[in-house]
Design a protein around this motif. Sequence first.
Motif, mmCIF file in Angstrom:
data_model
loop_
_atom_site.group_PDB
_atom_site.id
_atom_site.type_symbol
_atom_site.label_atom_id
_atom_site.label_comp_id
_atom_site.label_asym_id
_atom_site.label_seq_id
_atom_site.Cartn_x
_atom_site.Cartn_y
_atom_site.Cartn_z
ATOM 1 N N ARG A 105 -9.446 5.258 0.594
ATOM 2 C CA ARG A 105 -8.022 4.952 0.683
ATOM 3 C C ARG A 105 -7.393 5.625 1.914
ATOM 4 O O ARG A 105 -6.605 5.014 2.639
ATOM 5 C CB ARG A 105 -7.303 5.423 -0.582
ATOM 6 C CG ARG A 105 -5.845 5.003 -0.649
ATOM 7 C CD ARG A 105 -5.053 5.931 -1.566
ATOM 8 N NE ARG A 105 -5.592 6.013 -2.911
ATOM 9 C CZ ARG A 105 -5.329 5.147 -3.883
ATOM 10 N NH1 ARG A 105 -4.547 4.108 -3.650
ATOM 11 N NH2 ARG A 105 -5.849 5.328 -5.088
ATOM 12 N N ALA A 125 1.194 3.307 6.028
ATOM 13 C CA ALA A 125 1.019 2.289 5.001
ATOM 14 C C ALA A 125 1.940 1.109 5.257
ATOM 15 O O ALA A 125 1.546 -0.051 5.077
ATOM 16 C CB ALA A 125 1.298 2.879 3.622
ATOM 17 N N SER A 159 1.433 9.396 5.336
ATOM 18 C CA SER A 159 0.802 8.147 4.901
ATOM 19 C C SER A 159 1.794 7.012 4.695
ATOM 20 O O SER A 159 1.466 5.854 4.916
ATOM 21 C CB SER A 159 0.026 8.383 3.605
ATOM 22 O OG SER A 159 0.911 8.790 2.578
ATOM 23 N N PRO A 206 0.778 -1.225 0.000
ATOM 24 C CA PRO A 206 0.000 0.000 0.000
ATOM 25 C C PRO A 206 0.804 1.266 0.000
ATOM 26 O O PRO A 206 0.308 2.319 -0.352
ATOM 27 C CB PRO A 206 -0.851 -0.122 1.267
ATOM 28 C CG PRO A 206 -0.264 -1.231 2.059
ATOM 29 C CD PRO A 206 0.565 -2.053 1.158
ATOM 30 N N THR A 246 -2.096 13.145 4.441
ATOM 31 C CA THR A 246 -1.727 12.058 3.538
ATOM 32 C C THR A 246 -0.346 12.299 2.950
ATOM 33 O O THR A 246 0.493 11.391 2.894
ATOM 34 C CB THR A 246 -2.759 11.945 2.399
ATOM 35 O OG1 THR A 246 -4.036 11.626 2.953
ATOM 36 C CG2 THR A 246 -2.366 10.861 1.411
ATOM 37 N N THR A 268 -5.573 3.725 4.989
ATOM 38 C CA THR A 268 -4.178 4.017 5.317
ATOM 39 C C THR A 268 -4.009 4.321 6.801
ATOM 40 O O THR A 268 -2.996 3.961 7.414
ATOM 41 C CB THR A 268 -3.687 5.202 4.483
ATOM 42 O OG1 THR A 268 -3.831 4.890 3.094
ATOM 43 C CG2 THR A 268 -2.230 5.511 4.774
#
Length: 411
Positions: free
Chosen positions: A141, A214, A210, A5, A206, A145
């Motif tokens: 998404r 992830a 992230s 991811p 993000t 995450t």
Amino acid sequence: MASQPATLLQPGPAPVPDTTIEPAQGFIVQIVGAAAFAHLLNDLIQAVLPSIYPMLKSQYALSFAQIGWIALCYQVTASLLQPWVGFYTDKHPKPYLLPCGMVITLAGLAMLAFSTSYPLLLLASAVVGIGSATFHPEASRAARTASGGRFGTAQSCFQVGGNAGSAIGPLLVAAIVIPHGQTAIAWFILAAALAIWVLLRITRWTQRHSHVHARAAARHAVVGLDRPQVVRAMAVIATLMFAKFVYIAAFTNYFTFYLIQRFGLSVQHSQLYLFVFLAAVAAGTFAGGPVGDRIGRKAVIWVSFLGVAPFALMLPYANLFWTAVLAITVGLVMSSAFAALVVYAQEAVPGRVGLVSGLMFGLMFGISGIGAAGLGHLADSHGLAWVYQLTSYLPLLGLATVFLPETHRRR
């Protein structure tokens, strides 16, 4: 093959892990909560459209079939674009699509408030659908995450925000739009502006953090299914989504008409019943993800379809009181399936979070739109009571769950 991811999101230059929010491996409540709140605002705005159908039907002298086409224009643009948005952003992350999509939704709201003809209503509905198409894959998404591996819980929190917005929307329409007319829809632009601000903050997080979360989520990855299993799983999921969202479309688009015709309720009174049903949907959605994290996705899917079947079959023959009770039960039980279906699909095809999320939300909107149009034509020719009798058999398609392959968590 395990998912990666971290490649799905584009980190900013020289990122530095931020430990002031929460440990990197944790469930980031602030981000999941912000995504859920943005989903609430987004779906609150989208709930405006079906909530004003009785007003539009009277104001523009529309048939049920024409109402169905308005729903179809919105749902088709949303459904067709979402998988492509997810597919593209899996390979080319575009975090600012989130606030940009909400700007498009804001423009669609303005068009809807000041449309003066049926073709303009169709165009405004399509523009709102385009905004929705960019929102769902990317916001889903972001929630995944920040899940820290609790994917079902994050998906449920995200989805329950949307369901809460769908439930609140009809109440606000009844209080603001119905008494003051079509132009009062412009007040919902304030909700769109707030959503843009929230989504900008999620986008900045993000870009900064992230990659850390992830990598933590990757520890909870699963081994995906092989190609024949994926094909079989997606065929079953499409069948289950058809059963769920055609049945739900009968409520979200025509429940107010059904109550008005069968029990003689006023438009505003019928909106209260729709709110109760949608609130039950929101509550049921919240339970589906955490329970699925504990007992498995397939178990939740089994219960959500076959558990609701007896209540669905009784509903078309009930009086007003029991119609409300059975509608609440249907909303509570059947709504628990969606988070489980989304996470199951993400586990079946790891490493394609955007594509799978876009496909699942696209299926939801597409099936709902086609279902709304089809049910509108059936209502014109056979009556709404007949439509509710027909759709009461749809939960029995949940028997297809037996063909879902098992997904296995990587150890």
